[in-house]
Design a protein around this motif. Structure first.
Motif, mmCIF file in Angstrom:
data_model
loop_
_atom_site.group_PDB
_atom_site.id
_atom_site.type_symbol
_atom_site.label_atom_id
_atom_site.label_comp_id
_atom_site.label_asym_id
_atom_site.label_seq_id
_atom_site.Cartn_x
_atom_site.Cartn_y
_atom_site.Cartn_z
ATOM 1 N N VAL A 1 0.845 -1.194 0.000
ATOM 2 C CA VAL A 1 0.000 0.000 0.000
ATOM 3 C C VAL A 1 0.881 1.244 0.000
ATOM 4 N N ASP A 2 0.556 2.175 -0.883
ATOM 5 C CA ASP A 2 1.203 3.480 -0.873
ATOM 6 C C ASP A 2 0.469 4.288 0.195
ATOM 7 N N LEU A 3 1.147 4.523 1.320
ATOM 8 C CA LEU A 3 0.519 5.155 2.469
ATOM 9 C C LEU A 3 1.136 6.531 2.697
ATOM 10 N N ILE A 4 0.282 7.550 2.681
ATOM 11 C CA ILE A 4 0.711 8.919 2.924
ATOM 12 C C ILE A 4 -0.099 9.430 4.109
ATOM 13 N N ILE A 5 0.572 9.633 5.239
ATOM 14 C CA ILE A 5 -0.111 10.150 6.425
ATOM 15 C C ILE A 5 0.588 11.427 6.842
ATOM 16 N N ILE A 6 -0.149 12.516 6.747
ATOM 17 C CA ILE A 6 0.308 13.875 7.001
ATOM 18 C C ILE A 6 1.517 14.167 6.103
ATOM 19 N N ASP A 7 2.746 14.056 6.589
ATOM 20 C CA ASP A 7 3.901 14.366 5.745
ATOM 21 C C ASP A 7 4.795 13.154 5.495
ATOM 22 N N GLU A 8 4.391 11.989 5.948
ATOM 23 C CA GLU A 8 5.205 10.785 5.769
ATOM 24 C C GLU A 8 4.605 9.930 4.660
ATOM 25 N N GLU A 9 5.474 9.526 3.726
ATOM 26 C CA GLU A 9 5.005 8.747 2.583
ATOM 27 C C GLU A 9 5.970 7.608 2.316
ATOM 28 N N ASP A 10 5.392 6.415 2.091
ATOM 29 C CA ASP A 10 6.201 5.255 1.724
ATOM 30 C C ASP A 10 5.259 4.147 1.265
ATOM 31 N N VAL A 11 5.847 3.105 0.715
ATOM 32 C CA VAL A 11 5.079 1.917 0.339
ATOM 33 C C VAL A 11 5.315 0.889 1.432
ATOM 34 N N TYR A 12 4.219 0.355 1.982
ATOM 35 C CA TYR A 12 4.294 -0.574 3.108
ATOM 36 C C TYR A 12 3.577 -1.878 2.776
ATOM 37 N N SER A 13 3.957 -2.912 3.509
ATOM 38 C CA SER A 13 3.206 -4.166 3.426
ATOM 39 C C SER A 13 1.863 -3.943 4.112
ATOM 40 N N LYS A 14 0.953 -4.849 3.898
ATOM 41 C CA LYS A 14 -0.375 -4.772 4.500
ATOM 42 C C LYS A 14 -0.270 -4.670 6.027
ATOM 43 N N ALA A 15 0.585 -5.497 6.646
ATOM 44 C CA ALA A 15 0.725 -5.516 8.107
ATOM 45 C C ALA A 15 1.349 -4.213 8.620
ATOM 46 N N ARG B 1 -8.573 15.112 5.499
ATOM 47 C CA ARG B 1 -9.147 14.610 4.246
ATOM 48 C C ARG B 1 -8.465 13.279 3.983
ATOM 49 N N VAL B 2 -9.272 12.251 3.788
ATOM 50 C CA VAL B 2 -8.766 10.908 3.513
ATOM 51 C C VAL B 2 -9.100 10.573 2.067
ATOM 52 N N SER B 3 -8.078 10.258 1.280
ATOM 53 C CA SER B 3 -8.267 9.857 -0.116
ATOM 54 C C SER B 3 -7.930 8.373 -0.228
ATOM 55 N N ILE B 4 -8.842 7.621 -0.825
ATOM 56 C CA ILE B 4 -8.679 6.173 -0.933
ATOM 57 C C ILE B 4 -8.772 5.769 -2.398
ATOM 58 N N THR B 5 -7.739 5.100 -2.896
ATOM 59 C CA THR B 5 -7.733 4.577 -4.251
ATOM 60 C C THR B 5 -7.791 3.064 -4.174
ATOM 61 N N LEU B 6 -8.757 2.482 -4.890
ATOM 62 C CA LEU B 6 -8.916 1.030 -4.901
ATOM 63 C C LEU B 6 -8.848 0.515 -6.328
ATOM 64 N N LYS B 7 -8.211 -0.631 -6.498
ATOM 65 C CA LYS B 7 -8.167 -1.292 -7.799
ATOM 66 C C LYS B 7 -8.713 -2.698 -7.650
ATOM 67 N N LEU C 1 -3.589 5.081 0.164
ATOM 68 C CA LEU C 1 -4.360 5.719 1.227
ATOM 69 C C LEU C 1 -3.617 6.979 1.635
ATOM 70 N N ARG C 2 -4.304 8.100 1.538
ATOM 71 C CA ARG C 2 -3.695 9.405 1.830
ATOM 72 C C ARG C 2 -4.534 10.104 2.903
ATOM 73 N N ILE C 3 -3.862 10.502 3.993
ATOM 74 C CA ILE C 3 -4.528 11.241 5.078
ATOM 75 C C ILE C 3 -3.793 12.561 5.231
ATOM 76 N N GLU C 4 -4.493 13.658 4.937
ATOM 77 C CA GLU C 4 -3.875 14.990 4.972
ATOM 78 C C GLU C 4 -4.716 15.924 5.849
ATOM 79 N N ALA C 5 -4.049 16.818 6.533
ATOM 80 C CA ALA C 5 -4.766 17.818 7.308
ATOM 81 C C ALA C 5 -5.635 18.640 6.371
#
Length: 131
Positions: free
Chosen positions: A49-63, A108-114, A125-129
């Motif tokens: 999952v490409d996870l962006i929370i506030i200012d931190e962004e990376d690709v993480y495993s599901k766990a 604001r939470v942005s969710i992209t699903l395929k 999944l993007r969570i931004e102030a």
């Protein structure tokens, strides 16, 4: 006269049911965000999952992504979540934008699903102030 009307009625019921089913994934996710349920959200993650929370962004495993999301909910306990935008016109792609009100701010939470097989999985999944 009655049979054609009945056929048309059944067609519209089936068509509207189909659209309701397609929209459920975004509505379900909004409910999981409202309750701060990182486990149920993570059950919809793809393998990475490409996870962006506030200012931190990376690709993480599901766990890993579930743990990071759980930490976010501890720091920002959710109060309310609502769907503010939804894109469901492509049969293989879904997008949803949520407004997430927490005890410590609004996001604001942005969710992209395929779609993989017959199931939609969260790829970003993007969570931004909220500004």
């Amino acid at each position: 006269m009655m049979k054609p009307l009945l056929s048309i009625f059944i067609f519209f019921i089936q068509f509207s049911s189909l659209n309701a089913v397609e929209a459920d994934i975004i509505d379900d996710l909004s409910g999981y965000f409202k309750s701060g349920n990182s486990k149920d959200i993570a059950s919809n993650f793809s393998a990475s999952v490409d996870l962006i929370i506030i200012d931190e962004e990376d690709v993480y495993s599901k766990a890993q992504a579930e743990q990071i999301l759980r930490s976010f909910f501890i720091k920002y306990p959710p109060v309310k979540s609502s769907v503010i935008h939804r894109l469901n016109t492509n049969p293989n792609y879904r997008y949803g934008a949520l407004s997430l009100v927490t005890k410590n701010g609004t996001f604001r939470v942005s969710i992209t699903l395929k779609k993989t097989g017959s199931t939609f999985f969260i790829t970003e999944l993007r969570i931004e102030a909220e500004k």
